[in-house]
Design an enzyme around this catalytic site. Structure first.
Site, PDB file in Angstrom:
ATOM      1  N   ASP A 214       0.906  -1.248   0.139  1.00 58.89           N
ATOM      2  CA  ASP A 214      -0.069  -0.162  -0.009  1.00 58.89           C
ATOM      3  C   ASP A 214       0.858   1.126   0.019  1.00 58.89           C
ATOM      4  OD1 ASP A 214      -2.782   1.759   0.499  1.00 58.89           O
ATOM      5  OD2 ASP A 214      -1.181   2.110   2.198  1.00 58.89           O
ATOM      6  N   VAL A 215       0.495   2.204  -0.600  1.00 56.38           N
ATOM      7  CA  VAL A 215       1.335   3.584  -0.769  1.00 56.38           C
ATOM      8  C   VAL A 215       1.027   4.695   0.310  1.00 56.38           C
ATOM      9  CG1 VAL A 215       2.376   5.219  -2.235  1.00 56.38           C
ATOM     10  CG2 VAL A 215       2.006   2.742  -3.119  1.00 56.38           C
TER      11      VAL A 215
END
Length: 238
Positions: A13-14
Site C-alpha cells: 500500500d502506498v
C-alpha cells in the site's frame, strides 16, 4: 513464524504506508477550512473524508482517484457545515495527491528492501497521481511493478485487487502467493482482505494513524515504521 527473507515480493500500500496520507489530506483540506474560518481536529476531518471516499469507491469503482476526490470535496464541505467550494477548488483538492509527503523513513527503507525483494505497488490511486508521487516525494524509487485502482477497475478492499496483483506477480516474476507479503498500514484496506485471500501480511503501524483501523487487528508481522522492517530484514540476512 517464517523468516521475512522467505518472501520474494513485497506488495505495498502506498498512501498511509509510504506516504503520509493523513497529513497530506488534512493539508489539502486547509484552504476549504481557511475560506470558511473553520477549524476541526484531524480525526474529525478524516472520519468524514473516509466515509465519503469509501462510499464513492463502491459506487464508482472505475472512477480515477483524483476525480473521486474532486467529486467528494463538496460533500465534505456539506458534511462539515461549510459553504460549497467552487469547481476549481474541488479540482485543486483532487489534484493534491502527488504533493502528499512521504514518511521520513520511507525512501531509505525502500532502497534497503529492494536488495532482497521485488517491490510492487498495489494502490488505490490512479496512474497519474502515483507517477507524480513517485517522481516527487518518493524521489524516483524504482518499483518492479505498479498496479493502481485505475488499472484494476476497483478499489481495495475489493478482493479483485488482490487477485489481480497475485496474477500479475505470477506472470511477471513467477512468484506464487506463498512468497508475497502484503506490506501496509490499513487494516481495513489491506490486512483483512489479504488474510481472506490467503496472503501473509506485515503491518506497518504508523502510530497515531486514524484511518483504516479495525477492532480486530490481523497481521503476521508488525513494525511501527518501514525503516524498522528494513532493520529486521537486514538483521536476518546478517
Amino acid at each position: 513464524m517464517a523468516p521475512l527473507l522467505d518472501f520474494r515480493v513485497l506488495s505495498f500500500d502506498v498512501y498511509g504506508t509510504l506516504i503520509d496520507w493523513e497529513a497530506g489530506m488534512v493539508a489539502a483540506l486547509q484552504p476549504l477550512l481557511d475560506k470558511n474560518g473553520a477549524s476541526f481536529s484531524k480525526p474529525e476531518l478524516l472520519k468524514v473524508l473516509h466515509e465519503l471516499e469509501k462510499d464513492q469507491q463502491v459506487k464508482t469503482p472505475d472512477m480515477r482517484y483524483a476525480d473521486l476526490l474532486t467529486t467528494i470535496h463538496p460533500r465534505i464541505a456539506a458534511q462539515l457545515g461549510l459553504a460549497e467550494p467552487t469547481a476549481d477548488e474541488s479540482r485543486e483538492f483532487g489534484d493534491s495527491v502527488g504533493r502528499w509527503p512521504a514518511f521520513p523513513d520511507t525512501v531509505d527503507a525502500l532502497h534497503r528492501l529492494s536488495k532482497y525483494y521485488k517491490l510492487v505497488v498495489l494502490s488505490n490511486v490512479d496512474r497519474e497521481s502515483f507517477s507524480l508521487t513517485n517522481a516527487g516525494p518518493l524521489q524516483g524509487v524504482p518499483f518492479d511493478l505498479i498496479l493502481t485502482a485505475q488499472d484494476i477497475g476497483s478499489y481495495k478492499p475489493d478482493p479483485r485487487n488482490f487477485a489481480y496483483m497475485l496474477g500479475k506477480v505470477k506472470e511477471e516474476f513467477g512468484v506464487e502467493k506463498e512468497q508475497v507479503l502484503q506490506t501496509a498500514q490499513s487494516q481495513f484496506h489491506d490486512h483483512h482482505p489479504a488474510k481472506e485471500a490467503g496472503i501473509k501480511s506485515c503491518w506497518i503501524m504508523r502510530p497515531g494513524a486514524c484511518i483504516g483501523n479495525r477492532e480486530q487487528e490481523v497481521f503476521d508481522w508488525r513494525f511501527d515504521t518501514l525503516g524498522a522492517m528494513a532493520d529486521a530484514v537486514e538483521a536476518e540476512s546478517a
